[in-house]
Write a protein that holds these residues in place. Structure first.
Motif, mmCIF file in Angstrom:
data_model
loop_
_atom_site.group_PDB
_atom_site.id
_atom_site.type_symbol
_atom_site.label_atom_id
_atom_site.label_comp_id
_atom_site.label_asym_id
_atom_site.label_seq_id
_atom_site.Cartn_x
_atom_site.Cartn_y
_atom_site.Cartn_z
ATOM 1 N N LEU A 220 13.855 12.323 -43.003
ATOM 2 C CA LEU A 220 14.366 13.616 -42.547
ATOM 3 C C LEU A 220 15.805 13.780 -43.011
ATOM 4 N N ALA A 221 16.233 15.025 -43.187
ATOM 5 C CA ALA A 221 17.642 15.285 -43.436
ATOM 6 C C ALA A 221 18.387 15.275 -42.107
ATOM 7 N N GLY A 222 19.624 14.827 -42.130
ATOM 8 C CA GLY A 222 20.426 14.924 -40.916
ATOM 9 C C GLY A 222 20.983 13.607 -40.441
ATOM 10 N N ASN B 256 17.153 24.843 -34.240
ATOM 11 C CA ASN B 256 15.902 24.146 -34.545
ATOM 12 C C ASN B 256 16.089 23.104 -35.647
ATOM 13 N N ARG B 257 17.055 23.294 -36.554
ATOM 14 C CA ARG B 257 17.344 22.266 -37.554
ATOM 15 C C ARG B 257 17.997 21.061 -36.888
ATOM 16 N N TYR B 258 18.850 21.310 -35.914
ATOM 17 C CA TYR B 258 19.456 20.231 -35.137
ATOM 18 C C TYR B 258 18.361 19.418 -34.451
ATOM 19 N N ALA B 259 17.362 20.107 -33.913
ATOM 20 C CA ALA B 259 16.259 19.432 -33.230
ATOM 21 C C ALA B 259 15.448 18.560 -34.177
ATOM 22 N N TRP B 260 15.529 18.832 -35.491
ATOM 23 C CA TRP B 260 14.768 18.063 -36.471
ATOM 24 C C TRP B 260 15.585 16.940 -37.100
ATOM 25 N N GLU B 261 16.796 16.711 -36.637
ATOM 26 C CA GLU B 261 17.544 15.583 -37.180
ATOM 27 C C GLU B 261 16.910 14.272 -36.703
ATOM 28 N N GLU C 89 14.301 7.757 -40.696
ATOM 29 C CA GLU C 89 15.534 7.541 -41.441
ATOM 30 C C GLU C 89 15.962 8.816 -42.156
ATOM 31 N N ASN C 90 17.219 8.864 -42.526
ATOM 32 C CA ASN C 90 17.738 9.918 -43.384
ATOM 33 C C ASN C 90 17.037 9.878 -44.741
ATOM 34 N N ASP C 91 16.756 11.050 -45.320
ATOM 35 C CA ASP C 91 15.986 11.092 -46.567
ATOM 36 C C ASP C 91 16.693 10.410 -47.734
#
Length: 409
Positions: A149-151, A165-170, A189-191
Motif C-alpha cells: 500500500l502507499a502511505g 478515505n486515503r488516510y484510512a487506506w494507509e 508494507e509500503n509499496d
C-alpha cells in the motif's frame, strides 16, 4: 558472510545458507563452504536438514574440476508459496509466487476507488480465495499474504492526506482489518519497500549488495536494501523521497511543504503543466480530471517516447527533478545501483533512467571511484505485488536478515 555467521545460532546459520543458495541460483556444498566460511562438515549438516525439510533439492552434477563432480543444490520452488497483493486506487493486483519469486497465478481487478477498507476488504478476500483455488497449491505450502500500500506505517494521529478515505487506506490503518479477514499470516508494507525486497529476492541480488529502488505510481517512494534487508528507519517510514525539498520557493505540496519532488515532478504535476498547452490537451485527448491523472500521464509519456517534443520536454523536466533527488541520495548513501520500478515508469522509464544516469555520471561525488547504475526493474508493472509476496518469503525463509516487520497471524 563469515562475519555474519560468527556466533550465529543454528536457525541463523540455516537461514544464511538458504539465502546463499537463493542468490546463487545453484551452488555446490564446496561453494557454500567457501562463501560462508563454515567447515565442510557444518555445511553437510545444514544441507542435510534443508534437504529433509524439502526446501532445496539436488539437481545434478556441477562443472568438472578434475575430480569427482560436485552435486548442485537449488531451491525446491514448489516447497513454499506466497501471495502478494498490491492495493491501489486504479487497480488491485494479486500474485501467487513460488519460492523463487516466479508467478504461478495472477489476477487484476478494479481498484479501491473511493471505497472504504470495510467495503473493499470483503471483495479482496473473495478474490483472493478464488485465486488460491485457481492456483491449486497445497495449503500447507502457502506461508502468508503480503500486501503493498502507499502511505505510512505506525499509528499516526494526524491527517496528512486531504482525503480521509486515503488516510484510512494507509498501511498502519489497514493492518488490523486485513489480519482479521484473511486466514493466512499477513504483513502490510509500503509499496516502495515491497518493490525493493522484490528486486532483492526474485532478482537474486546477493545480500552483500546494497541498492535502492524508486517506486512511481501516483507519487515517488524509495526502498533501500542494505545487508540483505530493507532499511526502515525509526518508525518504518524511511524513503519518502517524494517529500525531499528541491526548491524552497517551489509549489505547495499536499504534505504541507513547498518545492517537494512530488509537487515538482509527480504525474499530477506533469499533467497540470501539460494542461497549460491547449494544443497538447487537444492532440492527446487529455481529460484534466483528478480521476484521470494517471491515464493522462501515460498519454504524455507515450507521446514523449514517440518523439513529441512537447511531451518529451515535460517528461525530461520531471526526470531532471528526480535525478537531482537521486544525486543527493547517492551522495549521502554512496549507492552503486538504483532500480526504477512501478507503473509510473512503464511508458517512459527509459527516459527517466537516461536522465538520472547522465546526472549521476556528471555530478556524483563518488563518480571517480565508481559509477551508479540506474536501470529499470525487470519485474514489470506488478513490482509491488511481487515484492509483497517476496517479503513474505524473505521473512519466513531467511529470518536472520529480516528486521522487525513480522507476519501477523
Amino acid at each position: 558472510m563469515a562475519k555474519i555467521l560468527k556466533g550465529a545460532t543454528a536457525q541463523e546459520t540455516h537461514s544464511a545458507i538458504l539465502d546463499l543458495i537463493r542468490s546463487s541460483g545453484t551452488a555446490t556444498r564446496v561453494e557454500l563452504a567457501q562463501r560462508s566460511g563454515l567447515t565442510a562438515a557444518s555445511i553437510s549438516r545444514v544441507v542435510k536438514q534443508l534437504l529433509a525439510d524439502g526446501l532445496i533439492v539436488e539437481t545434478g552434477p556441477g562443472d568438472p574440476t578434475g575430480g569427482k563432480r560436485a552435486t548442485l543444490l537449488q531451491f525446491n520452488p514448489r516447497a513454499r508459496h506466497a501471495v502478494g497483493i498490491s492495493i491501489d486506487t486504479l487497480s488491485i493486483t494479486y500474485v501467487i509466487t513460488d519460492m523463487n519469486g516466479r508467478v504461478i497465478e495472477q489476477l487484476a481487478s478494479r481498484g479501491i476507488g473511493r471505497d472504504t477498507p470495510a467495503t473493499a476488504i470483503k471483495r479482496i478476500v473473495n478474490e483472493l480465495e478464488d485465486l488460491i483455488h485457481k492456483a491449486d497449491v497445497e495449503p500447507a505450502t502457502l506461508v502468508g499474504v503480503g500486501v503493498a500500500l502507499a502511505g505510512r506505517q505506525g499509528a499516526g494521529e494526524s491527517l496528512l492526506r486531504s482525503r480521509a478515505n486515503r488516510y484510512a487506506w494507509e498501511p498502519f490503518a489497514v493492518m488490523g482489518k486485513l489480519s482479521g479477514a484473511i486466514e493466512y499470516p499477513v504483513v502490510v508494507e509500503n509499496d516502495s519497500t515491497c518493490a525493493a525486497i522484490g528486486e532483492f529476492w526474485a532478482g537474486r541480488i546477493p545480500s552483500v549488495n546494497d541498492f535502492a529502488t524508486v517506486y512511481l505510481a501516483a507519487g515517488f517512494g524509495l526502498g533501500l536494501v542494505t545487508n540483505g534487508d530493507v532499511y526502515r528507519g525509526s518508525s518504518s517510514n524511511v524513503g519518502e523521497i517524494g517529500h525531499m525539498v528541491l526548491d524552497v520557493k517551489g509549489p505547495s505540496c499536499w504534505c504541507g511543504g513547498f518545492g517537494c519532488l512530488e509537487a515538482l515532478a509527480a504525474p499530477a504535476r506533469v499533467v497540470f503543466l501539460a494542461g497549460q498547452d491547449d494544443g497538447l490537451v487537444r492532440d492527446l485527448g487529455l481529460h484534466g480530471r483528478n480521476s484521470a491523472i494517471r491515464a493522462d500521464f501515460a498519454k504524455i509519456a507515450r507521446g514523449a517516447v514517440a518523439g513529441d517534443q512537447r511531451c518529451l520536454a515535460l517528461i525530461e523536466k520531471s526526470a531532471w527533478y528526480l535525478a537531482k533527488a537521486l544525486l543527493s541520495i547517492t551522495n549521502l548513501l554512496d549507492l552503486s545501483q538504483i532500480i526504477l520500478a512501478g507503473p509510473g515508469f512503464s511508458e517512459a522509464g527509459e527516459i527517466y533512467a537516461r536522465v538520472a544516469s547522465n546526472e549521476l555520471g556528471r555530478l556524483s561525488f563518488v563518480r571517480a571511484m565508481h559509477s551508479t547504475r540506474v536501470e529499470l526493474s525487470k519485474l514489470g508493472p506488478s513490482a509491488a505485488a511481487l515484492g509483497a509476496a517476496s517479503l513474505v518469503l524473505h521473512s519466513r525463509l531467511t529470518p536472520h536478515q529480516t528486521s522487525n516487520r513480522a507476519l501477523t497471524s
